[in-house]
Scaffold this active site. Structure first.
Site, PDB file in Angstrom:
ATOM      1  N   GLY A   1       0.809  -1.207   0.000  1.00 17.36           N
ATOM      2  CA  GLY A   1       0.000   0.000   0.000  1.00 17.36           C
ATOM      3  C   GLY A   1       0.841   1.256   0.000  1.00 17.36           C
ATOM      4  N   THR A   2       1.976   1.207   0.704  1.00 20.61           N
ATOM      5  CA  THR A   2       2.879   2.359   0.718  1.00 20.61           C
ATOM      6  C   THR A   2       3.411   2.654  -0.676  1.00 20.61           C
ATOM      7  OG1 THR A   2       3.518   2.057   3.026  1.00 20.61           O
ATOM      8  CG2 THR A   2       5.077   3.212   1.610  1.00 20.61           C
TER       9      THR A   2
ATOM     10  N   GLN B   1      -7.700   1.821   5.260  1.00 21.24           N
ATOM     11  CA  GLN B   1      -8.464   1.371   6.420  1.00 21.24           C
ATOM     12  C   GLN B   1      -9.931   1.094   6.111  1.00 21.24           C
ATOM     13  OE1 GLN B   1      -7.617   0.401   9.351  1.00 21.24           O
ATOM     14  NE2 GLN B   1      -5.464   0.944   9.260  1.00 21.24           N
TER      15      GLN B   1
ATOM     16  N   SER C   1      -4.262  -1.293   0.709  1.00 21.46           N
ATOM     17  CA  SER C   1      -3.313  -2.342   1.061  1.00 21.46           C
ATOM     18  C   SER C   1      -4.061  -3.578   1.518  1.00 21.46           C
ATOM     19  CB  SER C   1      -2.387  -1.838   2.177  1.00 21.46           C
ATOM     20  OG  SER C   1      -1.370  -2.769   2.445  1.00 21.46           O
ATOM     21  N   ALA C   2      -3.706  -4.740   0.964  1.00 21.18           N
ATOM     22  CA  ALA C   2      -4.480  -5.959   1.192  1.00 21.18           C
ATOM     23  C   ALA C   2      -4.424  -6.444   2.634  1.00 21.18           C
ATOM     24  CB  ALA C   2      -3.985  -7.068   0.257  1.00 21.18           C
ATOM     25  N   HIS C   3      -3.307  -6.253   3.323  1.00 22.13           N
ATOM     26  CA  HIS C   3      -3.231  -6.812   4.676  1.00 22.13           C
ATOM     27  C   HIS C   3      -4.110  -6.069   5.664  1.00 22.13           C
ATOM     28  CE1 HIS C   3      -0.287  -3.536   5.243  1.00 22.13           C
ATOM     29  NE2 HIS C   3      -0.491  -3.677   6.527  1.00 22.13           N
TER      30      HIS C   3
ATOM     31  N   CYS D   1       5.063   7.740  24.665  1.00 20.91           N
ATOM     32  CA  CYS D   1       5.626   6.884  25.714  1.00 20.91           C
ATOM     33  C   CYS D   1       5.963   5.493  25.197  1.00 20.91           C
ATOM     34  CB  CYS D   1       4.635   6.745  26.861  1.00 20.91           C
ATOM     35  SG  CYS D   1       4.030   8.293  27.529  1.00 20.91           S
TER      36      CYS D   1
END
Length: 465
Positions: free
Chosen positions: A69-70, A177, A194-196, A320
């Site tokens: 996807g990136t 998303q 993105s498939a994942h 954090c």
């Protein structure tokens, strides 16, 4: 062990597993070849493209598969900017875009281009009118996610797309998303996913570029995927990605409604069960499976570890949990509490019993972390001012990570009279978010910040009650 981090990577869908295994036997050959094995591979690739295009809502010849996807985002941004070089060198993005979009924008800026960032409100949403106003002369491309990766807030894509169309600026939508839940509405020009994120295998992205959009692929290319994603296609993974996208879409309405009910329960119960919690993101216009909240006086890294020890896998945008001392750019842009940040994103099939157990475990985990950090018990300040005390105090928290600066503030605010001030010296970037958030939650006045002579920043709080 309940896995509550589907927004990072959803578990492999059973249909994806079946398609992957089947295509390992049938789809290993080169789909560009004319012999029998190549033709068989080509048929699988074409069928996968048709299925993915139908889910996206575009033509099959407008969609290509990428290695991630990136890569789809980077190829989309660079290709659209290059194709519209004569129109200008300016790109408009929202302040909460995925890092892949912002990294591509940084590269564009480093090459001499201009980047305009549209701010968001405390829910994480852009104002469509403000985005439209940012589409000034010389704008070559606009980018707006369909829904935020960290807090789940849906963006007004249709309204922004209409504004972009009105001034002739293409809109690239990061739909990573949301695509598993449904198509992206509106007249977008480019779309990446993105498939994942929807239960397909990792290593498969998709990029759709509408006909008529000026697009010039950048970098070395070949004849594969219209020259937009060079290299031999990972055909088994592509087939599995398309098959799983079709499968999750068929289940989306029913499963989305069920998960929304579970998330609604988390959103309502967490503030009731855990003191000093801020639930962030839009409560209505949001993804059905995702909720994010931040816990005051909590070390985010320890909180995630303790939840993992209890069997729950969650993620966080808190500073954090990193070595950079910098909260996520999303929480920073929203201006919300960052310490003790927890993102819960439920995968399909999550059992209600697992959510109930999470709600049972969370209060004790947060209380335990707060106790170890020495958080003062009871309210942050007594009802009445002390009989005597200094009008101002300085707390030196330089070199100390969140949530320590806020904890030290809470310890001493009762030592100054009403109208007195506490100045917190801190060099942790999270303090810029967390001290004003503490003031809002505790009913105290945040005066402002300035450079500290000792380094870092000086955050001034006035006691009002």
């Amino acid at each position: 062990m309940p896995y509550f981090d589907a927004a990072s990577a959803a578990p492999l869908h059973p249909v994806a597993r079946q398609a992957l295994l089947a295509s390992l036997d049938e789809g290993w050959a080169d789909p560009a070849r004319l012999y029998r094995e190549g033709r068989r591979a080509r048929l699988l690739l074409d069928a996968a493209r048709e299925a993915a295009a139908e889910a996206v809502g575009c033509r099959a010849d407008e969609l290509v598969f990428t290695p991630s996807g990136t890569r789809a985002v980077h190829a989309g941004v660079s290709g659209a900017l290059a194709g519209r070089r004569r129109a200008g060198n300016r790109i408009v993005v929202s302040a909460v875009e995925h890092s892949s979009v912002l990294h591509a924008a940084e590269v564009h800026a480093a090459a001499g281009g201009t980047v305009s960032e549209v701010p968001v409100d405390r829910s994480g949403a852009v104002d469509a009118g403000a985005f439209a106003a940012a589409l000034g002369e010389g704008t070559a491309l606009a980018c707006l996610q369909s829904a935020n990766h960290e807090v789940g807030t849906e963006q007004p894509v249709a309204e922004v797309a209409e504004a972009c169309w009105g001034v002739g600026v293409p809109l690239l939508v990061d739909a990573a998303q949301s695509l598993g839940w449904g198509p992206v509405e509106g007249g977008w020009s480019l779309l990446a996913a993105s498939a994942h994120k929807w239960g397909g295998p990792a290593g498969v992205g998709l990029l759709a570029v509408r006909k008529g959009v000026r697009f010039a692929p950048q970098g070395p290319s070949d004849e594969r995927e219209s020259g937009r994603a060079p290299g031999f296609e990972n055909l088994p993974a592509i087939v599995a990605a398309a098959a799983s996208l079709r499968a999750v879409r068929a289940e989306a309405a029913a499963e989305g409604a069920r998960l929304r009910g579970l998330v609604d329960r988390i959103r309502a119960r967490v503030p009731e069960l855990v003191p000093d919690v801020e639930v962030v993101g839009d409560p209505v216009r949001r993804l059905p499976h995702l909720v994010t909240f931040s816990c005051l006086y909590v070390d985010g890294e320890t909180l995630l570890h303790e939840l993992d020890r209890e069997g729950f896998s969650v993620s966080s945008g808190s500073s954090c949990t990193s070595s950079t001392l910098t909260p996520s750019h999303v929480l920073r842009a929203m201006g919300v509490l960052s310490e003790g940040n927890v993102r819960v994103s439920l995968p399909a099939g999550t059992a209600a019993e697992d959510v109930d157990r999470f709600l049972d475990v969370l209060p004790g985990v947060v209380a335990g972390v707060r106790e170890r950090l020495g958080v003062p018990a009871g309210p942050a300040a007594p009802a009445a001012a002390p009989a005597a005390g200094p009008g101002s105090l300085v707390v030196d928290a330089l070199g100390r990570r969140c949530p320590i600066p806020v904890i030290e503030l809470a310890k001493v605010i009762g030592d100054v009279p009403v109208g007195g001030t506490v100045t917190v010296l801190a060099d942790d970037e999270a303090a810029r978010l967390d001290i004003p958030a503490w003031c809002a939650m505790r009913g105290q006045e945040y005066v402002g910040e300035e450079d500290a002579p000792e380094g870092g920043r000086a955050y001034v709080v006035r006691r009002t009650s």
